[in-house]
Design an enzyme around this catalytic site. Sequence first.
Site, mmCIF file in Angstrom:
data_model
loop_
_atom_site.group_PDB
_atom_site.id
_atom_site.type_symbol
_atom_site.label_atom_id
_atom_site.label_comp_id
_atom_site.label_asym_id
_atom_site.label_seq_id
_atom_site.Cartn_x
_atom_site.Cartn_y
_atom_site.Cartn_z
ATOM 1 N N ASP A 1 14.602 -2.939 -39.920
ATOM 2 C CA ASP A 1 15.033 -1.668 -39.736
ATOM 3 C C ASP A 1 16.100 -1.212 -40.556
ATOM 4 O O ASP A 1 17.173 -0.566 -40.149
ATOM 5 C CB ASP A 1 14.983 -1.062 -38.525
ATOM 6 C CG ASP A 1 14.816 0.587 -38.642
ATOM 7 O OD1 ASP A 1 14.233 0.971 -39.499
ATOM 8 O OD2 ASP A 1 15.255 0.956 -37.541
ATOM 9 N N LYS B 1 24.545 1.116 -26.481
ATOM 10 C CA LYS B 1 23.086 1.302 -26.702
ATOM 11 C C LYS B 1 22.093 1.185 -25.555
ATOM 12 O O LYS B 1 22.168 0.211 -25.173
ATOM 13 C CB LYS B 1 22.547 0.622 -27.927
ATOM 14 C CG LYS B 1 21.302 0.835 -28.300
ATOM 15 C CD LYS B 1 20.748 -0.055 -29.413
ATOM 16 C CE LYS B 1 21.339 0.573 -30.873
ATOM 17 N NZ LYS B 1 20.696 1.666 -31.261
#
Length: 828
Positions: A613, A519
């Site tokens: 999230d 990522k």
Amino acid sequence: MLKFSLFLLHFLFTISSSSTIIPLPSTLRASDTNQSWSSPNSSFSLSFVAITPSSFVLAITYNAGDVIVWSATNNATGDALVVDSGGSLNLLNNGALRLVNGSGPVVWDSDTADTGVSHASIDDSGNFRLLDNQSFSLWSSFENPTDTLVPSQNFTFGKILRSGFYSLSVDRSGNLSLKWNGTVEYWNLGFNSSINGNLSSPRFMLRSNGILVGLDSSFPGGMVNMAFSTDYGEGNGVFRFLRMDGDGNLRIYSISGNDGAGNMTPTWAAVTDQCRVFGFCGDMGVCRYGDSNPVCGCPSQNFEPVDVNDGRKGCRRKVELEDCPGDVSVLQLEHTEFLTYPPEVSEQTFIVGIVACRSNCLQSDSCIASTLVADGSGFCYMKTPGFVSGYQGEVVPSTSFVKVCGQAVPNPPLYRDTSGKDKDSRLRVMVVVVVVLAILLALVAIMIGFWCWFYRGSEKSGHISAKYELVDYASGAPVKFSYKELQQSTKGFSEKLGEGGFGVVYKGTLANRMVVAVKQLEGIEQGEMQFRMEVATISSTHHLNLVRLVGFCSEGRHRLLVYEFLRHGSLDKFLFTLKESLNWEKRFNIALGTARGITYLHEECRDCIIHCDIKPENILLDEVDTAKVSDFGLAKLMNPKDTKYLSLASIRGTRGYLAPEWLANLPVTSKCDVYSYGMVLLEIVSGRRNFEVSPETDSKKFSLWAYSEFEKGNVEAIVDKRLEEVDSEQVVRAILVSFWCIQEQPTQRPTMGKVVQMLEGVVDIERPPAPKPVAEVWNGGATMTVDSNASALSTNATSTRAPSSSPSFMNIRVSPPRSQRGTVKESS
């Protein structure tokens, strides 16, 4: 008559359809290397292949001997049968096919004597057959495979590919599995994990385009599983084959028509991490990676190689345990795992801590080694005498212990060379190395002296020292990668897996062949030291339902995180994209596993971690569809000031999952994650996005419409139409829990620990109040709105906290349904 006989003989030796006919009797001789029985297009040949000037094996080969695809072998061991130069293969008048040695004894027999064999044939697919007058096959090489499968060759239940101790087989449930010694299954590729019981005709086939496909006539559509080579579908002149290799791995190889002899390229491997092949380094051997290749060594200097010329034959103790009673100690091996696969996982598994895992093995007479798996499960595996296979590496989070006689003597940082090189040669190399190092050290000392003389006490020197200071965290700390390493492992960040609020994710393969997800973080403003401290906090979390952080990169402006790669991807595609959705049992286990992972972050970590999230895109599934929460801890990386109040500009949640307090600029607590989880739970039940509106939902937000339908007792309207069978009690329980989680007031929402208890049925559930829409009046006049793409947020709410009305969740009750549709009564 003579002309007719000659014509018939000529016909038998020519192409019939796509096969070459071999009449009775016929003979191949090992001494004649030019003699063979070839297919019509000469791609495949049955002949003798020389392995030494005086020893030969009978084999079917591809492309004039480049690749052996079948050989006469010992059925028990899978070893190729060897004959001398006087050996021959005889196709007799009685239909028997026999391999004999020069001295006369029969080495191998097809067992087809007097069964009606009239001739033999070999076709362009490489299949050699013994046929009767009606061309019915009485024996064939395809039905008696050795270690290789070619395209169009069926591999079905009862067949086995062997190579040494390793074998490949298919069971009745359609599971393709690799086993060591016929007992330890270390890899499998199942048709479908939801299939239980026997399939009618489970089989696998390698197609010429490079796809390994699983088939069964009783399964809808026939096709149930696939694996792809990296070059599948490329080129018409490519020959591919599947082979059970002697190192225990199953691979697809490709040979281009332009390649010379022996140019085989592996394009797929069943076990991506070779060190996870059970027994690869022999008994008591430990596998690790040198550069990019696996090498074998011993656990410690208390052991020695069984064969110094072959590290794969394992290790043995210099002094056996029974020869030193009362003088046994335990050596601790960091980042080491003694591989454990079923059926070994039984009474030898305990849930204990690291001290108990060590001491239990030391005190047990039957234990010779043990492993504590650092995945949050607390499992300690005890290894008994028999066969112990080890794996050591920086990416292995486990800690292991091994019993030795006397004082434990650990290995140096790298294993000693066991390749059998000449000792004098190594001594000369060591002398040269020592001299070179001494010179280099002297030069470094001189340079350091000059540096200290000119720069001591300067602010610049202090800054550089602080910049490169290393913080030593507990064992299991993440690996630090350079940006160049991750750029190479991801092939220049070319294979994109997904994109979210925190950055883009790419697929990569590390030097040890471990597949990872990399990522690239965006918006990180911290210095390297603060970033590494936050990463260390994330990496200290170990739980079955959390994605494991393997490492990180902090180089210049580059900030990257390296996670384990989960093959099945994110939950959202199974809920909203794919036609074939998950069944209810899997969905409920995913919901429960996700809740447990979030509970660990909120209540069981040293510091509470708020995810911020939670959504289906951040719930990943492994090979057996176990839910693992990803991207936890990143919110703090994005907001390094660690304030309880986050401005609207800093919101990184996702439309449809944001808790009302985000939009009202109220304190963000763990109850924000509870709200998001409730929305996800409702989507797991319904298979629809909670923010979608349609005529079916009376143009209402789905969560509000679902509550009104639930009140009417119409549970079926909420449940995903693709689900054929559901557990009505679990469905009702999940829906009730979701409504409690999405309450407007944070104090009305349960904790995630309570959510787990509610889903498990440990506590009862009362009827929840009706949830309110996000965009409505808050505290008498303030309204909150979210635009269509959730990128712009606006509010005129004041920052006052809404009044609290917290119910007691100790007496939550699930009332029985009124009908088979799962209707819920109000509690009294």
